[in-house]
Design a protein around this motif. Sequence first.
Motif, PDB file in Angstrom:
ATOM      1  N   VAL A 141       0.838  -1.206   0.000  1.00  0.00           N
ATOM      2  CA  VAL A 141       0.000   0.000   0.000  1.00  0.00           C
ATOM      3  C   VAL A 141       0.871   1.254   0.000  1.00  0.00           C
ATOM      4  O   VAL A 141       0.651   2.200  -0.775  1.00  0.00           O
ATOM      5  CB  VAL A 141      -0.941   0.004   1.229  1.00  0.00           C
ATOM      6  CG1 VAL A 141      -1.561   1.384   1.445  1.00  0.00           C
ATOM      7  CG2 VAL A 141      -2.046  -1.031   1.051  1.00  0.00           C
ATOM      8  N   ILE A 142       1.891   1.280   0.855  1.00  0.00           N
ATOM      9  CA  ILE A 142       2.803   2.431   0.917  1.00  0.00           C
ATOM     10  C   ILE A 142       3.532   2.613  -0.410  1.00  0.00           C
ATOM     11  O   ILE A 142       3.681   3.730  -0.918  1.00  0.00           O
ATOM     12  CB  ILE A 142       3.813   2.241   2.074  1.00  0.00           C
ATOM     13  CG1 ILE A 142       3.075   2.250   3.418  1.00  0.00           C
ATOM     14  CG2 ILE A 142       4.890   3.326   2.043  1.00  0.00           C
ATOM     15  CD1 ILE A 142       3.949   1.869   4.599  1.00  0.00           C
TER      16      ILE A 142
ATOM     17  N   ALA B 200       2.522   1.658  -3.431  1.00  0.00           N
ATOM     18  CA  ALA B 200       1.594   2.111  -4.479  1.00  0.00           C
ATOM     19  C   ALA B 200       1.273   3.591  -4.352  1.00  0.00           C
ATOM     20  O   ALA B 200       1.193   4.313  -5.356  1.00  0.00           O
ATOM     21  CB  ALA B 200       0.311   1.283  -4.426  1.00  0.00           C
ATOM     22  N   LEU B 201       1.086   4.051  -3.119  1.00  0.00           N
ATOM     23  CA  LEU B 201       0.649   5.433  -2.917  1.00  0.00           C
ATOM     24  C   LEU B 201       1.786   6.445  -2.952  1.00  0.00           C
ATOM     25  O   LEU B 201       1.590   7.594  -3.356  1.00  0.00           O
ATOM     26  CB  LEU B 201      -0.098   5.552  -1.581  1.00  0.00           C
ATOM     27  CG  LEU B 201      -1.379   4.718  -1.438  1.00  0.00           C
ATOM     28  CD1 LEU B 201      -2.060   5.006  -0.111  1.00  0.00           C
ATOM     29  CD2 LEU B 201      -2.338   4.974  -2.591  1.00  0.00           C
ATOM     30  N   PHE B 202       2.978   6.040  -2.533  1.00  0.00           N
ATOM     31  CA  PHE B 202       4.053   7.021  -2.365  1.00  0.00           C
ATOM     32  C   PHE B 202       5.279   6.797  -3.264  1.00  0.00           C
ATOM     33  O   PHE B 202       5.877   7.762  -3.729  1.00  0.00           O
ATOM     34  CB  PHE B 202       4.502   7.048  -0.903  1.00  0.00           C
ATOM     35  CG  PHE B 202       3.425   7.450   0.048  1.00  0.00           C
ATOM     36  CD1 PHE B 202       2.991   8.775   0.130  1.00  0.00           C
ATOM     37  CD2 PHE B 202       2.784   6.513   0.834  1.00  0.00           C
ATOM     38  CE1 PHE B 202       1.973   9.150   0.990  1.00  0.00           C
ATOM     39  CE2 PHE B 202       1.764   6.872   1.700  1.00  0.00           C
ATOM     40  CZ  PHE B 202       1.353   8.202   1.786  1.00  0.00           C
ATOM     41  N   LEU B 203       5.680   5.538  -3.490  1.00  0.00           N
ATOM     42  CA  LEU B 203       6.913   5.309  -4.240  1.00  0.00           C
ATOM     43  C   LEU B 203       6.696   5.200  -5.751  1.00  0.00           C
ATOM     44  O   LEU B 203       7.448   5.787  -6.532  1.00  0.00           O
ATOM     45  CB  LEU B 203       7.615   4.050  -3.724  1.00  0.00           C
ATOM     46  CG  LEU B 203       8.262   4.169  -2.342  1.00  0.00           C
ATOM     47  CD1 LEU B 203       8.960   2.864  -1.957  1.00  0.00           C
ATOM     48  CD2 LEU B 203       9.259   5.322  -2.306  1.00  0.00           C
ATOM     49  N   VAL B 204       5.673   4.433  -6.172  1.00  0.00           N
ATOM     50  CA  VAL B 204       5.441   4.265  -7.612  1.00  0.00           C
ATOM     51  C   VAL B 204       5.245   5.618  -8.319  1.00  0.00           C
ATOM     52  O   VAL B 204       5.824   5.838  -9.394  1.00  0.00           O
ATOM     53  CB  VAL B 204       4.253   3.315  -7.874  1.00  0.00           C
ATOM     54  CG1 VAL B 204       3.897   3.287  -9.360  1.00  0.00           C
ATOM     55  CG2 VAL B 204       4.590   1.903  -7.410  1.00  0.00           C
ATOM     56  N   PRO B 205       4.462   6.563  -7.752  1.00  0.00           N
ATOM     57  CA  PRO B 205       4.338   7.872  -8.427  1.00  0.00           C
ATOM     58  C   PRO B 205       5.680   8.570  -8.622  1.00  0.00           C
ATOM     59  O   PRO B 205       5.922   9.189  -9.671  1.00  0.00           O
ATOM     60  CB  PRO B 205       3.433   8.669  -7.478  1.00  0.00           C
ATOM     61  CG  PRO B 205       2.648   7.636  -6.737  1.00  0.00           C
ATOM     62  CD  PRO B 205       3.591   6.484  -6.560  1.00  0.00           C
ATOM     63  N   ARG B 206       6.563   8.467  -7.656  1.00  0.00           N
ATOM     64  CA  ARG B 206       7.868   9.125  -7.758  1.00  0.00           C
ATOM     65  C   ARG B 206       8.760   8.434  -8.789  1.00  0.00           C
ATOM     66  O   ARG B 206       9.471   9.091  -9.548  1.00  0.00           O
ATOM     67  CB  ARG B 206       8.540   9.150  -6.380  1.00  0.00           C
ATOM     68  CG  ARG B 206       7.887  10.152  -5.430  1.00  0.00           C
ATOM     69  CD  ARG B 206       8.297   9.936  -3.974  1.00  0.00           C
ATOM     70  NE  ARG B 206       7.818  11.017  -3.118  1.00  0.00           N
ATOM     71  CZ  ARG B 206       6.572  11.131  -2.686  1.00  0.00           C
ATOM     72  NH1 ARG B 206       5.663  10.228  -3.040  1.00  0.00           N
ATOM     73  NH2 ARG B 206       6.221  12.138  -1.908  1.00  0.00           N
TER      74      ARG B 206
ATOM     75  N   TYR C 282      11.744  -2.468   1.701  1.00  0.00           N
ATOM     76  CA  TYR C 282      12.869  -2.620   0.758  1.00  0.00           C
ATOM     77  C   TYR C 282      12.462  -3.538  -0.392  1.00  0.00           C
ATOM     78  O   TYR C 282      12.637  -3.204  -1.565  1.00  0.00           O
ATOM     79  CB  TYR C 282      14.099  -3.222   1.454  1.00  0.00           C
ATOM     80  CG  TYR C 282      15.031  -3.865   0.449  1.00  0.00           C
ATOM     81  CD1 TYR C 282      15.915  -3.097  -0.298  1.00  0.00           C
ATOM     82  CD2 TYR C 282      14.970  -5.239   0.191  1.00  0.00           C
ATOM     83  CE1 TYR C 282      16.709  -3.678  -1.273  1.00  0.00           C
ATOM     84  CE2 TYR C 282      15.768  -5.820  -0.781  1.00  0.00           C
ATOM     85  CZ  TYR C 282      16.639  -5.043  -1.513  1.00  0.00           C
ATOM     86  OH  TYR C 282      17.407  -5.609  -2.485  1.00  0.00           O
ATOM     87  N   TYR C 283      11.937  -4.709  -0.015  1.00  0.00           N
ATOM     88  CA  TYR C 283      11.682  -5.736  -1.027  1.00  0.00           C
ATOM     89  C   TYR C 283      10.665  -5.271  -2.054  1.00  0.00           C
ATOM     90  O   TYR C 283      10.878  -5.366  -3.265  1.00  0.00           O
ATOM     91  CB  TYR C 283      11.202  -7.016  -0.348  1.00  0.00           C
ATOM     92  CG  TYR C 283      10.921  -8.138  -1.326  1.00  0.00           C
ATOM     93  CD1 TYR C 283      11.962  -8.870  -1.871  1.00  0.00           C
ATOM     94  CD2 TYR C 283       9.617  -8.445  -1.702  1.00  0.00           C
ATOM     95  CE1 TYR C 283      11.715  -9.894  -2.781  1.00  0.00           C
ATOM     96  CE2 TYR C 283       9.359  -9.464  -2.607  1.00  0.00           C
ATOM     97  CZ  TYR C 283      10.414 -10.188  -3.140  1.00  0.00           C
ATOM     98  OH  TYR C 283      10.159 -11.186  -4.042  1.00  0.00           O
ATOM     99  N   TRP C 284       9.518  -4.750  -1.566  1.00  0.00           N
ATOM    100  CA  TRP C 284       8.439  -4.388  -2.478  1.00  0.00           C
ATOM    101  C   TRP C 284       8.620  -3.002  -3.074  1.00  0.00           C
ATOM    102  O   TRP C 284       8.025  -2.694  -4.115  1.00  0.00           O
ATOM    103  CB  TRP C 284       7.093  -4.468  -1.758  1.00  0.00           C
ATOM    104  CG  TRP C 284       6.726  -5.858  -1.373  1.00  0.00           C
ATOM    105  CD1 TRP C 284       6.752  -6.396  -0.117  1.00  0.00           C
ATOM    106  CD2 TRP C 284       6.302  -6.912  -2.243  1.00  0.00           C
ATOM    107  NE1 TRP C 284       6.374  -7.716  -0.156  1.00  0.00           N
ATOM    108  CE2 TRP C 284       6.080  -8.065  -1.443  1.00  0.00           C
ATOM    109  CE3 TRP C 284       6.081  -6.995  -3.615  1.00  0.00           C
ATOM    110  CZ2 TRP C 284       5.656  -9.273  -1.984  1.00  0.00           C
ATOM    111  CZ3 TRP C 284       5.651  -8.208  -4.153  1.00  0.00           C
ATOM    112  CH2 TRP C 284       5.444  -9.322  -3.337  1.00  0.00           C
ATOM    113  N   GLY C 285       9.416  -2.155  -2.445  1.00  0.00           N
ATOM    114  CA  GLY C 285       9.512  -0.778  -2.915  1.00  0.00           C
ATOM    115  C   GLY C 285      10.819  -0.377  -3.550  1.00  0.00           C
ATOM    116  O   GLY C 285      10.857   0.626  -4.277  1.00  0.00           O
TER     117      GLY C 285
ATOM    118  N   GLY D 281      -0.841  -6.572  -3.435  1.00  0.00           N
ATOM    119  CA  GLY D 281      -1.002  -6.451  -1.982  1.00  0.00           C
ATOM    120  C   GLY D 281      -2.174  -7.256  -1.462  1.00  0.00           C
ATOM    121  O   GLY D 281      -2.076  -7.929  -0.427  1.00  0.00           O
ATOM    122  N   PHE D 282      -3.303  -7.220  -2.181  1.00  0.00           N
ATOM    123  CA  PHE D 282      -4.470  -7.983  -1.760  1.00  0.00           C
ATOM    124  C   PHE D 282      -4.205  -9.482  -1.828  1.00  0.00           C
ATOM    125  O   PHE D 282      -4.524 -10.236  -0.899  1.00  0.00           O
ATOM    126  CB  PHE D 282      -5.668  -7.617  -2.632  1.00  0.00           C
ATOM    127  CG  PHE D 282      -6.919  -8.386  -2.311  1.00  0.00           C
ATOM    128  CD1 PHE D 282      -7.653  -8.095  -1.167  1.00  0.00           C
ATOM    129  CD2 PHE D 282      -7.349  -9.416  -3.121  1.00  0.00           C
ATOM    130  CE1 PHE D 282      -8.803  -8.815  -0.854  1.00  0.00           C
ATOM    131  CE2 PHE D 282      -8.492 -10.137  -2.824  1.00  0.00           C
ATOM    132  CZ  PHE D 282      -9.225  -9.829  -1.685  1.00  0.00           C
TER     133      PHE D 282
END
Length: 559
Positions: A87-88, A90-96, A257-260, A286-287
Amino acid sequence: MNILMLSSFVLFTALVGVITYLKTRKDNTDSKDGYFLGGRSLTGGVIGGSLMLTNLSAVNFVGMNAQSYAGNMSVMGWEVGSGLALVIVALFLVPRYLKAGLTTIPDFLESRFDKGVKTFVTYLFLIGYVVNVLPPTLYSGALAIGAIFDVSGLFNVSNVGAIWITVWAIGIIGSVYAIFGGLKAVAISDTLNGIGLVFAGLLVPVLGLVALGKGSFAVGLDTIMTKAPEKLNSLGADTDPVPFLTLFTGMILVNLYYWGTDQAIMQRALGAKNLKEGQKGVLMAGFLKVLTPFMVCIPGVIACHLYGANKFENADMVYPALVNDIMPKALVGLFAAVMFGAILSTFNSVLNSATTLFTLNVYKPLFGQGKTDHQLVKEGKLCGGVLAIAAMTIAPFIMYAPQGLFQYLQIVNGFFNVPIFTIIFMGYVTRRVPAIAAKIALAGFVATYALLQLVIKPEMHFLHQLAILFVASCGLMLVIGVFKKREVPFVLEDKKVVNIEPWKYRHEAAIVVIATMLAVYLLFSPLVASGSLVTVMTTLLVLTALALAGLQWYRRSRV
């Protein structure tokens, strides 16, 4: 060998290969983006499916079920805790990442710090992949496939010889996907195998409960809930592989680290056609991730009831034995095919990412200046072959590791994962911390963790150690930043590579993922262990109602 088992294995494996070829044969893989990022054309479903298959391999099925067999359900923390991390991300790292138009995660570190930090982290990634990701993937796959097909008996060799044969067979086939097909071929084959994996993976606990109940699913379910119910407890004690408190310290950092920030994972999101599809795919993963304990933990608990606690000298053999004993032979072949696909997925995904990192971040700066994309891709494929051979050579020696496979993997990962996440995190949340701070923090983190694991060996859980080192390293970087500020504050530039308009329903989807995560943790808690099924069902209904109310409130707040 049963002909039905072999036939179903060959047919499903061939089907995946043929469909993948037909879907990718007209793609241009001569360009850098075409080969390494699938032409930046991946959609949410492909990203989500590929993320899951890259993560789910025989390491999870073999290693985590082994720990559930020997202990309890606390090991599921690695799976369920991933929901919050995704969730973190998707909302914060992917946009950047998509705003910056990144091809590799270390690209960000070059713009934020300098080339030295980028190179340092690239080498950490590569060492981690070649030493501690690719070999365990091959080894665990060899255990599973070797046991299912009795490779030792088939070729009349020892168990050690069977592992060497199977490791190289898996490695060669996986290399073909990764080296010759590029990221899109990997992602499509992942999605196809994912469909089979969900079906076969869920079938194992269902048939296991039927076998435990001597033909009755309900009796089998009642058995695991009332006889030794402590096996279902997800709240690990200090003596368990995953103590409950570690979920709030080092584990969240490892998952972030792993997912982001792990190149092998984030390469799928970096290949998204736009931000909407990237966020859809990551939240979908995530789901699905929070539901995986039913596949990678429950069978181990069932096996403990079926076989007894001390039947297996090596607990890593529990899951293959259970599959062979409870599944019809035709379905064993199908299961072996999707397990083979999951193994290939992780192996070829990581190999593709390692090739990307080496080609673009190591080879190109040193030897590739002025070379065309076509030349870089060609030489990158050669590099991938060398990395694959190194991993296949190392893999069989993991059989001599003193800990269980999964725990061994997580401890050694500590040398690479949280140190890298630390400087990426500080790079995003600060604007003035200089490159020298990142270099000192990285070197200090890795050296201190090595000292703790190899020399001092404190009783403190390694996840708590990682959390303390994270805080200390962040503090060190801030202190250095006070005395030696970056001359120009960092600003993330929009490279306008893809559309970065966010997905409209990202927050609703995030609420669903977190609510599901809490519900699964509640389901495998002392409430179930005490047999309070009515209490559990009531609480799950309350959680569902709260999640729906939260969604409704959020929709109204946006009007």
